[in-house]
Each structure stands twice: as C-alpha cells, then as structure tokens.
Design an enzyme around this catalytic site. Structure first.
Site, PDB file in Angstrom:
ATOM      1  CD1 TRP A   1       8.031 -16.173  67.504  1.00  0.00           C
ATOM      2  CD2 TRP A   1       9.503 -17.682  68.404  1.00  0.00           C
ATOM      3  NE1 TRP A   1       7.534 -17.482  67.375  1.00  0.00           N
ATOM      4  CE2 TRP A   1       8.506 -18.406  67.855  1.00  0.00           C
ATOM      5  CE3 TRP A   1      10.800 -18.072  68.828  1.00  0.00           C
ATOM      6  CZ2 TRP A   1       8.626 -19.634  67.663  1.00  0.00           C
ATOM      7  CZ3 TRP A   1      10.822 -19.499  68.852  1.00  0.00           C
ATOM      8  CH2 TRP A   1       9.748 -20.402  68.394  1.00  0.00           C
TER       9      TRP A   1
ATOM     10  CG  ASP B   1      13.614 -13.875  64.666  1.00  0.00           C
ATOM     11  OD1 ASP B   1      13.517 -14.494  63.277  1.00  0.00           O
ATOM     12  OD2 ASP B   1      13.296 -14.619  65.480  1.00  0.00           O
TER      13      ASP B   1
ATOM     14  CE  LYS C   1       8.037 -20.793  62.431  1.00  0.00           C
ATOM     15  NZ  LYS C   1       9.028 -19.891  63.039  1.00  0.00           N
TER      16      LYS C   1
HETATM   17  C1  LIG Z   1       9.775 -20.303  64.349  1.00  0.00           C
HETATM   18  C2  LIG Z   1      10.229 -19.011  64.742  1.00  0.00           C
HETATM   19  C3  LIG Z   1      11.501 -19.084  65.365  1.00  0.00           C
HETATM   20  C4  LIG Z   1      12.208 -20.447  65.762  1.00  0.00           C
HETATM   21  O1  LIG Z   1      12.887 -21.044  64.763  1.00  0.00           O
HETATM   22  P1  LIG Z   1      13.540 -22.493  65.014  1.00  0.00           P
HETATM   23  O2  LIG Z   1      13.905 -22.673  63.627  1.00  0.00           O
HETATM   24  O3  LIG Z   1      12.726 -23.580  65.490  1.00  0.00           O
HETATM   25  O4  LIG Z   1      14.667 -22.424  65.955  1.00  0.00           O
HETATM   26  C5  LIG Z   1      12.218 -18.015  65.788  1.00  0.00           C
HETATM   27  N1  LIG Z   1      11.741 -16.767  65.327  1.00  0.00           N
HETATM   28  C6  LIG Z   1      10.545 -16.614  64.800  1.00  0.00           C
HETATM   29  C7  LIG Z   1       9.975 -15.322  64.555  1.00  0.00           C
HETATM   30  C8  LIG Z   1       9.736 -17.634  64.510  1.00  0.00           C
HETATM   31  O5  LIG Z   1       8.668 -17.569  64.015  1.00  0.00           O
END
Ligand SMILES: *Cc1c(COP(=O)(O)O)cnc(C)c1O
Length: 358
Positions: A103, A171, A195
């Site tokens: 990521w 993030d 998530k």
């Molecule tokens: C799942 C995830 C993403 C991507 O998210 P999307 O909503 O599919 O764009 C980015 N960063 C992390 C840490 C993730 O777990």
C-alpha cells in the site's frame, strides 16, 4: 456449510450484525418515511442529518480539535494516493514517504506524479516484515506519509513518528478507529471505509486546515479538499448508502464505549491469536514480533505442504477469508473491530487441534 460463519476477510469485511440489520430495514423504509434510503435526495431533511451525525461521531470518537475537518469523500483510499500530493505537494517540492509494503508503494507511485518523493525509511529489503526503526526526514518536506497498518504484509506502526517536524499524513484504511492515537497530531488521515468502518464506496478524510492552500497547482474542483470543507462534505452527491452504513457503524462503536473500549478487545484478540501462533511449531509468523499488526495476522506453515489441508479444514469449520493475499501466500486472519473475540477463539482452537494431530 456450517451455519455459523467466522468472517476473517481482509476487506470488504465483517461489520456489526446490528448494522446489517438496521441498514437492511432502511433499504425498505428509512426512519419510517415510507421511502428507501436509496431513493431520497442527499439535500433533504432525511439525509442531511445522516451526514451530520457521521461527521460529528468521528469528531467525538477521535477527539478532534477545531482545526481538523472531517470529510466523507468518494473514490476509495486509492484516490487519496493522488489527492493527497495534488493538494499538499508543490511541483518543485519534496514529500517524505515511508516504504512499508504494497500500500505504501502504491501511495509513493502516485506522489511521484506531483513532485519529488524521498524515502524516509524502508523495509523493502526485509520483504516488508518490519516497520523501519529510524527515519531520515528532509525538514523541507511538505509532509511525511506513513501507512499505519499494512493490510497485506501484516505490519503496524506501534510507535508513531509524531515528532517528524513536518505534517504527518497517514493511510489508516485498515486500522482506523481500532486504537487510541493522538489524532490531532496528524496533518491528514485518510481511510477507505470497507475495512473497519463501513461499506465500500466512501473514504473518511480528516484534514488540518493549516496545511491546505500551500501549493500553486490548479486543483480540479472535486479534488480540492477546501471545496469539500466549504460544502460540509456535500459538494456533489455523496455515496449516500456508504455514508449511512458508516454512520451506523460509528454509532455502534460509540455504544460499545468508543475507541478505548474497542482497543482493549482488539488487544485481547491479537494477544490470543499471536500467543497461539507462537506456541504451535507447525505455524510460523514471518513478521517481526514488535511490528505485528493487531488487525491482520499473517502466517504460514513450517511445512508448506500442509497449507491446503489446513485451508480445507477452515472451510469445513466455517472460517471464511483466511487465505493469504495472492502476493504473500499462506494465511491471513483479519481481526477488525466487528470481529468478536469468539471468532478468534474458534480459529485458535482449530489451529491447536490441527497442530496436535500432526
Ligand atoms: C485496502 C487498502 C487500500 C485501498 O483501498 P481502496 O478503497 O480499495 O482504494 C489502501 N490502503 C490500505 C492500507 C488498504 O488496506
């Protein structure tokens, strides 16, 4: 198929049952209006309070100060990979990024489209099994970007670099609302909802007003955070259902006692899981112990030949979503807020049984 399932999927993932029930009712009849949540205008007195409550709950649960704005935006966390540098990084500027996994790498790739990226710390050589211990941060950097929880690698920052000397951007897609942090020390936090806080289709963005307006770049209207702040997250039609599900999940979290209360449960789940893992020589945790994620536990088997047998057993016992990410292999058990301790007890019992028979 078992009647009770345990959902360890990494995302979109388990949400509280109460949220599924309430959201289902609202698809047919929202707040006794006789209308579906899916057919009402976003600027009506029916939906406006949903957005307001969602934003207020985030503010309350995370204890945010007045400088920090709460936004619900389209596009998934991947959109933030480019929206962050577009708003914060000048063409001639520098941004510091930590390289801790898939990521983080994706975030870095997008940032290079907007300015210069310097890697402040990396665990790439170590196959992303750890979080870098020391960082080298250019004091002229517009910000330092970290990925607080690497969903695929199974690592998590447990010591946050609050004193980086530059605005901290994170993030938090896979550990948002899972633990107490000093949220006001961040310049910007973003997280895809799917998530830990809702349905796919919406991002939570928390941004300090202080760090905006410092680039000379022309920013398209829909991508400029300042426009969303001005319009209270209603610049255009928001992803109404996803915002609604996030609001219900936030309400649930508040009723549970908030982030501190859920953190205690999350710690208990992670402790039970990793203690079991470490006690059973059949299984192996590749991640550096101090950097293990409390959300996504990644593990493999000492004898890879046994992996299929264990996976089949999981399937038979109703353990869903435990197959590791395609890039890593092995297994991954995600223990997000909504996953009950009982589910972790169920899978650790299964692991013990399996190990004892070998
Ligand atoms: C799942 C995830 C993403 C991507 O998210 P999307 O909503 O599919 O764009 C980015 N960063 C992390 C840490 C993730 O777990």
């Amino acid at each position: 198929m078992k009647s009770t399932l345990h959902n360890f999927g990494a995302g979109p993932s388990i949400l509280p049952k109460e949220v599924f029930e309430e959201a289902s009712r609202s698809i047919l009849n929202f707040n006794d209006s006789g209308l579906s949540i899916l057919e009402i205008g976003h600027r009506t007195p029916l939906f406006q309070p949903v957005m307001e409550e969602a934003r207020t709950l985030v503010r309350e649960l995370m204890n945010l100060d007045d400088d920090h704005e709460v936004l619900f935006l389209h596009g998934g966390a991947t959109t933030q990979f480019m929206q962050v540098p577009m708003n914060l990084l000048d063409e001639l500027g520098v941004a510091a990024y930590t390289e801790t996994g898939t990521w983080a790498e994706k975030a870095i790739k997008e940032a290079t489209l907007f300015g210069k990226v310097e890697i402040a710390g990396s665990s790439k050589e170590n196959n992303f099994r750890a979080i870098p211990r020391t960082l080298r941060i250019n004091p002229a950097a517009a910000y330092l970007h970290i990925t607080t929880n690497e969903t695929i690698a199974g690592t998590q920052w447990h010591q946050l670099p609050y004193d980086a000397g530059v605005p901290l951007v994170a993030d938090m897609s896979s550990d948002i609302l899972s633990r107490q942090l000093d949220f006001n020390k961040f310049g910007l936090i973003y997280a895809g909802a799917q998530k830990n806080m809702g349905a796919a289709g919406v991002n939570l963005v928390i941004v300090s007003k202080k760090i905006l307006g410092n680039t000379s770049r022309k920013i398209p209207t829909i991508l400029d955070y300042r426009n969303h702040i001005k319009e209270a997250s209603m610049l255009n039609t928001p992803p109404v259902f996803a915002v609604y599900v996030a609001m219900l999940t936030l309400r649930w979290l508040k009723e549970k006692g908030g982030i501190g209360a859920i953190e205690e449960i999350n710690n208990a789940k992670a402790k039970l899981f990793y203690d079991t893992l470490d006690a059973l020589p059949v299984f192996k945790g590749p991640v550096n112990r101090e950097d293990r994620s409390n959300m996504n536990a990644v593990f493999i088997m000492e004898d890879a030949g046994l992996e299929k047998e264990f996976l089949d057993l999981c399937k038979k016992e109703g353990m869903v979503g435990v197959k590791g990410h395609r890039s890593v292999g092995g297994f991954r058990v995600s223990m997000y807020n909504a996953l009950p301790l009982e589910s972790v007890m169920a899978i650790t019992d299964l692991m013990k049984d399996f190990a004892n028979k070998k």
